[in-house]
Design an enzyme around this catalytic site. Structure first.
Site, PDB file in Angstrom:
ATOM      1  N   SER A  97     -16.522  39.870  60.182  1.00 35.00           N
ATOM      2  CA  SER A  97     -16.275  38.431  60.292  1.00 35.00           C
ATOM      3  C   SER A  97     -15.617  37.892  59.016  1.00 35.00           C
ATOM      4  O   SER A  97     -14.537  38.333  58.653  1.00 35.00           O
ATOM      5  CB  SER A  97     -17.582  37.714  60.621  1.00 35.00           C
ATOM      6  OG  SER A  97     -17.353  36.399  61.042  1.00 35.00           O
ATOM      7  N   ASP A 198     -16.927  37.482  72.281  1.00 32.03           N
ATOM      8  CA  ASP A 198     -17.323  37.063  70.935  1.00 32.03           C
ATOM      9  C   ASP A 198     -17.456  35.544  70.972  1.00 32.03           C
ATOM     10  O   ASP A 198     -16.479  34.840  71.198  1.00 32.03           O
ATOM     11  CB  ASP A 198     -16.262  37.501  69.923  1.00 32.03           C
ATOM     12  CG  ASP A 198     -16.663  37.235  68.474  1.00 32.03           C
ATOM     13  OD1 ASP A 198     -17.446  36.302  68.229  1.00 32.03           O
ATOM     14  OD2 ASP A 198     -16.164  37.957  67.584  1.00 32.03           O
ATOM     15  N   HIS A 228     -20.529  39.249  68.700  1.00 27.97           N
ATOM     16  CA  HIS A 228     -19.884  39.110  67.390  1.00 27.97           C
ATOM     17  C   HIS A 228     -20.441  40.063  66.332  1.00 27.97           C
ATOM     18  O   HIS A 228     -19.689  40.749  65.647  1.00 27.97           O
ATOM     19  CB  HIS A 228     -19.999  37.666  66.900  1.00 27.97           C
ATOM     20  CG  HIS A 228     -19.345  37.442  65.579  1.00 27.97           C
ATOM     21  ND1 HIS A 228     -17.980  37.582  65.404  1.00 27.97           N
ATOM     22  CD2 HIS A 228     -19.855  37.121  64.359  1.00 27.97           C
ATOM     23  CE1 HIS A 228     -17.674  37.337  64.142  1.00 27.97           C
ATOM     24  NE2 HIS A 228     -18.796  37.067  63.484  1.00 27.97           N
TER      25      HIS A 228
END
Length: 262
Positions: A97, A198, A228
């Site tokens: 991320s 996600d 995610h």
């Protein structure tokens, strides 16, 4: 500020032949090393030197995180990278991320000192139009409800904050813009994992990375059974195994970090 027990950093010096390779792993926004620890432990078990640092403002409170920004987060990784370069012949970067954005920035700045990048649902942008008012909103409202535990696997927990610190989010948006502007500077081999579902990072982030980097050795893997935080999800074993194979291929071939001819 006391650090929560789950947020402990993880490091291993490396053993055997693979100790010549160091791997730096970065967690994401409002997360902590817990999301990358199983990944780091897997790589350490294979003999690689490993560092999973805690980024400032993470693993404590969201209020403290609001006093930090992307230069603080980047500085920790930059210092860790410098140490790994001194202790190992090659260094690979892994980011989840926001961690993906941070390691992309490291790759832009350090070029041939980095042998390859592994990105898991990297964030370099958002399609949320509300971000346009964030500069004003962040001065009026300290936080929004958090987005955490986007994990399909039952029982998994990333222990992220239950609030989204808006001043820190504004700083992250500045990092996104800076990193996107220099993505063409990324020439290292890239292995990118993207979850098909996600709820945190839109597909446009991954597409932006793949369409903008200059790397010629690029592999994208779609994850069909994870959300995610894929490093703690059902596809984690595949991510770990594919990353090990990626590092093994590039380190065994003596692949220089700045070239992407595979």
């Amino acid at each position: 500020m006391p650090v929560q027990a789950h947020a402990a950093e993880f490091r291993s010096p490396g053993t055997g032949e693979n100790a010549a390779v160091g791997v730096l792993l970065s967690h994401g926004f409002t997360g902590s090393p817990v999301s990358m620890r199983p990944f780091g432990e897997h790589l350490a078990a294979e003999g690689y030197g490993v560092a999973v640092p805690r980024l400032p403002g993470h693993g404590t409170t969201w209020q403290e995180m609001n006093t930090t920004g992307w230069p603080d987060w980047y500085a920790v990784l930059d210092k860790e990278l410098d140490r790994l370069r001194k202790e190992h012949d090659q260094v690979f970067l892994v980011g989840l991320s926001m961690g993906g954005c941070l390691v992309l920035r490291l790759a832009e700045q350090h070029g041939v000192d980095i042998s390859g990048l592994v990105l898991i649902n990297p964030s370099v942008r958002t399609d949320d139009k509300r971000l346009a008012v964030l500069p004003v909103l962040s001065r009026l409202v300290p936080s929004f409800p958090g987005i955490t535990n986007d994990i399909k696997k039952q029982g998994a927990d990333e222990y992220g904050y239950d609030r989204m610190p808006l001043r820190a989010l504004l700083s992250l948006s500045k990092l996104w813009k800076l990193t996107r502007a220099d993505l063409a500077e990324v020439t290292q081999p890239v292995l990118l994992f993207r979850s098909t579902v996600d709820h945190v990072v839109e597909p446009s982030s991954g597409r932006t990375v793949l369409s903008s980097i200059s790397s010629r050795d690029v592999t994208q893997t779609l994850l069909e059974d994870s959300y995610h935080v894929a490093t703690l999800d059902n596809d984690a074993p595949r991510i770990f195994a594919d990353t090990s194979a990626f590092i093994r291929r590039l380190s065994e071939n003596g692949h220089p970090g700045g070239s992407s001819d595979a």
